[in-house]
Design a protein around this motif. Structure first.
Motif, PDB file in Angstrom:
ATOM      1  N   LYS A   1       1.696   3.294 -26.726  1.00  0.00           N
ATOM      2  CA  LYS A   1       0.887   2.521 -25.784  1.00  0.00           C
ATOM      3  C   LYS A   1      -0.577   2.913 -25.948  1.00  0.00           C
ATOM      4  N   GLU A   2      -1.468   1.991 -25.603  1.00  0.00           N
ATOM      5  CA  GLU A   2      -2.899   2.243 -25.661  1.00  0.00           C
ATOM      6  C   GLU A   2      -3.504   2.073 -24.273  1.00  0.00           C
ATOM      7  N   TYR A   3      -4.335   3.046 -23.890  1.00  0.00           N
ATOM      8  CA  TYR A   3      -5.001   3.000 -22.592  1.00  0.00           C
ATOM      9  C   TYR A   3      -6.486   3.294 -22.779  1.00  0.00           C
ATOM     10  N   LYS A   4      -7.248   2.970 -21.769  1.00  0.00           N
ATOM     11  CA  LYS A   4      -8.665   3.325 -21.765  1.00  0.00           C
ATOM     12  C   LYS A   4      -8.870   4.686 -21.096  1.00  0.00           C
ATOM     13  N   LYS A   5      -9.960   5.319 -21.442  1.00  0.00           N
ATOM     14  CA  LYS A   5     -10.291   6.628 -20.869  1.00  0.00           C
ATOM     15  C   LYS A   5     -10.334   6.549 -19.344  1.00  0.00           C
ATOM     16  N   GLY A   6      -9.690   7.507 -18.699  1.00  0.00           N
ATOM     17  CA  GLY A   6      -9.662   7.544 -17.245  1.00  0.00           C
ATOM     18  C   GLY A   6      -8.524   6.768 -16.618  1.00  0.00           C
ATOM     19  N   SER A   7      -7.634   6.225 -17.438  1.00  0.00           N
ATOM     20  CA  SER A   7      -6.520   5.431 -16.897  1.00  0.00           C
ATOM     21  C   SER A   7      -5.553   6.298 -16.097  1.00  0.00           C
ATOM     22  N   VAL A   8      -5.083   5.728 -14.991  1.00  0.00           N
ATOM     23  CA  VAL A   8      -3.976   6.303 -14.232  1.00  0.00           C
ATOM     24  C   VAL A   8      -2.767   5.397 -14.446  1.00  0.00           C
ATOM     25  N   VAL A   9      -1.696   5.982 -14.939  1.00  0.00           N
ATOM     26  CA  VAL A   9      -0.498   5.218 -15.295  1.00  0.00           C
ATOM     27  C   VAL A   9       0.682   5.733 -14.486  1.00  0.00           C
TER      28      VAL A   9
ATOM     29  N   TRP B   1       0.819  -1.215   0.000  1.00  0.00           N
ATOM     30  CA  TRP B   1       0.000   0.000   0.000  1.00  0.00           C
ATOM     31  C   TRP B   1       0.853   1.266   0.000  1.00  0.00           C
ATOM     32  N   GLY B   2       2.151   1.098  -0.157  1.00  0.00           N
ATOM     33  CA  GLY B   2       3.020   2.266  -0.124  1.00  0.00           C
ATOM     34  C   GLY B   2       2.841   3.208  -1.289  1.00  0.00           C
ATOM     35  N   TYR B   3       2.345   2.698  -2.412  1.00  0.00           N
ATOM     36  CA  TYR B   3       2.111   3.524  -3.591  1.00  0.00           C
ATOM     37  C   TYR B   3       0.626   3.653  -3.878  1.00  0.00           C
ATOM     38  N   ASN B   4       0.276   4.658  -4.672  1.00  0.00           N
ATOM     39  CA  ASN B   4      -1.108   4.867  -5.074  1.00  0.00           C
ATOM     40  C   ASN B   4      -1.576   3.726  -5.989  1.00  0.00           C
ATOM     41  N   PRO B   5      -2.855   3.422  -5.999  1.00  0.00           N
ATOM     42  CA  PRO B   5      -3.363   2.438  -6.959  1.00  0.00           C
ATOM     43  C   PRO B   5      -3.345   3.024  -8.368  1.00  0.00           C
ATOM     44  N   VAL B   6      -2.946   2.227  -9.343  1.00  0.00           N
ATOM     45  CA  VAL B   6      -2.909   2.671 -10.742  1.00  0.00           C
ATOM     46  C   VAL B   6      -3.418   1.551 -11.629  1.00  0.00           C
ATOM     47  N   ASN B   7      -3.787   1.919 -12.849  1.00  0.00           N
ATOM     48  CA  ASN B   7      -4.252   0.925 -13.825  1.00  0.00           C
ATOM     49  C   ASN B   7      -3.111   0.247 -14.558  1.00  0.00           C
ATOM     50  N   LYS B   8      -2.004   0.961 -14.748  1.00  0.00           N
ATOM     51  CA  LYS B   8      -0.859   0.418 -15.484  1.00  0.00           C
ATOM     52  C   LYS B   8       0.431   0.985 -14.903  1.00  0.00           C
ATOM     53  N   GLU B   9       1.504   0.209 -15.051  1.00  0.00           N
ATOM     54  CA  GLU B   9       2.845   0.686 -14.735  1.00  0.00           C
ATOM     55  C   GLU B   9       3.716   0.557 -15.985  1.00  0.00           C
ATOM     56  N   GLU B  10       4.515   1.574 -16.261  1.00  0.00           N
ATOM     57  CA  GLU B  10       5.400   1.570 -17.428  1.00  0.00           C
ATOM     58  C   GLU B  10       6.817   1.956 -17.000  1.00  0.00           C
ATOM     59  N   VAL B  11       7.792   1.207 -17.483  1.00  0.00           N
ATOM     60  CA  VAL B  11       9.203   1.510 -17.241  1.00  0.00           C
ATOM     61  C   VAL B  11       9.776   2.101 -18.515  1.00  0.00           C
ATOM     62  N   ILE B  12      10.329   3.306 -18.422  1.00  0.00           N
ATOM     63  CA  ILE B  12      10.842   4.016 -19.594  1.00  0.00           C
ATOM     64  C   ILE B  12      12.294   4.403 -19.361  1.00  0.00           C
TER      65      ILE B  12
ATOM     66  N   VAL C   1     -12.081   3.021 -18.381  1.00  0.00           N
ATOM     67  CA  VAL C   1     -11.346   2.023 -17.625  1.00  0.00           C
ATOM     68  C   VAL C   1     -12.307   1.323 -16.672  1.00  0.00           C
ATOM     69  N   GLN C   2     -12.091   0.025 -16.465  1.00  0.00           N
ATOM     70  CA  GLN C   2     -13.019  -0.765 -15.651  1.00  0.00           C
ATOM     71  C   GLN C   2     -13.040  -0.296 -14.207  1.00  0.00           C
ATOM     72  N   GLN C   3     -11.859   0.021 -13.655  1.00  0.00           N
ATOM     73  CA  GLN C   3     -11.777   0.516 -12.276  1.00  0.00           C
ATOM     74  C   GLN C   3     -11.091   1.868 -12.291  1.00  0.00           C
ATOM     75  N   SER C   4     -11.794   2.885 -11.860  1.00  0.00           N
ATOM     76  CA  SER C   4     -11.255   4.239 -11.903  1.00  0.00           C
ATOM     77  C   SER C   4     -10.491   4.561 -10.615  1.00  0.00           C
TER      78      SER C   4
END
Length: 494
Positions: free
Chosen positions: A210-218, A156-167, A302-305
């Protein structure tokens, strides 16, 4: 002013059928006590339709991302399959000194065909990286880099997100024919300002989508492995939130418009893509603007906002409690002062005089604005210096001495009136530090770091948590400045 050039393996080659094609990075999930292999290898890579002979760890560019739980210890066996002596430095880890990967200080170089064993410990969560510490200007530039991701004990140390990306951000310097501009044979060329690339890479490729759904937090984990280039990143139309840097999370989240990331730094940034459409990851500086990657956001929600939690700025009690133990040291006098400057010999100094360098109020040279001077000035014509203000000695001529448990306050001054002022990302091995202030203005939101960007004419104050015994390096992480002498040492006794 003479220097020799080495066409070597990094030029365009037409007959490399026996060399395997570089593969994309994979994830190596490890547990405490595991043993893995990370081997530098020779690979082929196609860039803009041309084949290059390059390097990759385990045949991958970037190298495999090591994903390890916080507090774990693993063994890495590395066999050298390339045509250079090499080592691996595990950048940012507070690990045992003998595994730090510095030639002639913590280990002998690993010659072609030889192997070396490293013991890695992961006391701190965050995003780290590994790279050679021999001719970084060539080996790292040609693909020898990879991430380490140390996961928190507490999920729980980080915020919930829909996707994680390493760049991983990088650049290459190609000529008008699309071939790699040669490197110096015995010493790096472009040692004055560094090797600015003109082809941008994300994760070793020229395209990123990359492709995401509307409302995604990445959540993006950014690492800059370029030889010299500082990037200023933003995503027009998306909200950005700064969460962490080199050694984990900030004390609290902050909304930001952009992120400035110098060589060797890492930043953890979350983005909310609230509306459908096309977005770009942009680099924007006073001298250039270009897209690094593209994001397509669909009409489907996005399924879970997680928009509500994104718009809530969290504080991190565990980070604050950790830093609280050091706050009584913030306002005391500095222990050491380091001045960043350059010496240019008489003849070249006269030629250099009167040439105006382009940098804005940020104190950063964003592009190579002195191409002829940068190309023609050989390493012996000048020396980049880190000067100990107390003794006047520079680079490897002095050694700071500390003891485990010390809390050391260091001031770094980047002299604006030097013969060639330039920004410097300064990296300290084996310890962590807080950036307390810049130009006398206290930082209101602290994070543990291992690399700090010191712009032209700026002064930063750092507070070190000295925990690791041994002999450690510190240096500018512009590869050509390091090779030109901009490095020093400090000893930590038990």
């Amino acid at each position: 002013m003479k220097f020799s050039l080495l066409l070597i393996s990094v030029l365009f080659l037409s007959g490399c059928q026996s060399i395997p094609e570089a593969k994309p990075s994979t994830v190596l999930e490890v547990s405490d006590g595991d043993t893995i292999e990370i081997n530098p290898t020779i690979v082929n890579k196609t860039i803009n339709g041309k084949r290059f002979k390059m390097y990759g760890y385990n045949g991958q560019i970037p190298g495999p991302m090591i994903k390890a739980p916080q507090g774990s210890t693993i063994t890495v066996i590395s066999k050298n399959h390339i045509d250079y002596e090499t080592t691996i430095h595990w950048h940012g880890l507070r690990l045992d000194n003998k595994s730090d990967g510095v030639p002639e200080l913590t280990q002998e170089v690993t010659k072609p065909g030889q192997s070396h064993r490293y013991t890695l410990t992961f006391p701190d969560e965050g995003i780290y990286w590994y790279h050679p510490h021999v001719r970084e200007d060539i080996q790292q530039d040609m693909g020898l880099y990879g991430n380490m991701f140390v996961t928190l004990d507490d999920s729980w140390g980080y915020n919930p997100v829909n996707k994680e990306e390493v760049i991983i951000l990088d650049d290459l310097f190609l000529d008008e024919n699309g071939e790699n501009v040669p490197y110096g044979k015995d010493h790096p060329n472009f040692a004055l300002m560094g090797r600015f690339g003109n082809l941008m890479l994300i994760n070793g490729n020229t395209e990123y989508a990359k492709e995401y759904k509307k409302g995604s937090v990445v959540r993006f984990y950014f690492t800059n492995v370029a030889n010299v280039r500082t990037f200023r990143l933003h995503i027009p139309g998306a909200q950005l939130k700064l969460v962490g840097s080199d050694v984990g999370r900030y004390e609290h989240d902050t909304f930001v418009d952009n992120i400035t990331i110098s060589p060797a730094e890492r930043y953890i940034v979350e983005a909310l893509f609230e509306e459908p459409g096309e977005y770009s990851l942009m680099h924007s500086s006073p001298l250039a603007e270009f897209s690094l990657g593209e994001f397509t956001v669909s009409e489907n929600a996005v399924q879970q906002s997680f928009a509500e939690s994104f718009n809530t700025l969290r504080s991190y009690d565990d980070v604050i409690a950790d830093i609280d133990a050091f706050r009584e040291e913030f306002d005391r006098p500095v222990d050491k002062t380091l001045k960043l400057t350059i010496d240019i010999d008489g003849t070249m100094g006269m030629l250099h005089e009167g040439i105006e360098m382009e940098h804005d109020e940020s104190g950063i040279e964003w592009e190579d604005t002195m191409k002829i001077m940068n190309l023609t000035m050989a390493s012996e014509d000048f020396q980049w210096k880190m000067v100990d203000a107390q003794t006047g000695e520079a680079n490897m001529d002095f050694m700071w001495k500390f003891a485990v448990g010390d809390r050391v306050k260091v001031r770094i001054i980047n002299e604006e009136d030097s013969a060639h002022p330039m920004q410097h990302p300064i990296h300290f091995h084996g310890q962590r530090f807080l950036v307390l202030s810049e130009d006398g203005v206290p930082k209101e939101n602290l994070v543990w770091k291992d690399t700090v960007l010191v712009p032209i004419g700026h002064t930063v104050d750092l507070l070190f948590d000295i925990t690791n015994p041994g002999d450690w390096m510190f240096h500018c992480h512009i590869a050509e400045h390091l090779s030109n002498g901009m490095m020093g040492m400090f000893h930590v006794s038990q």
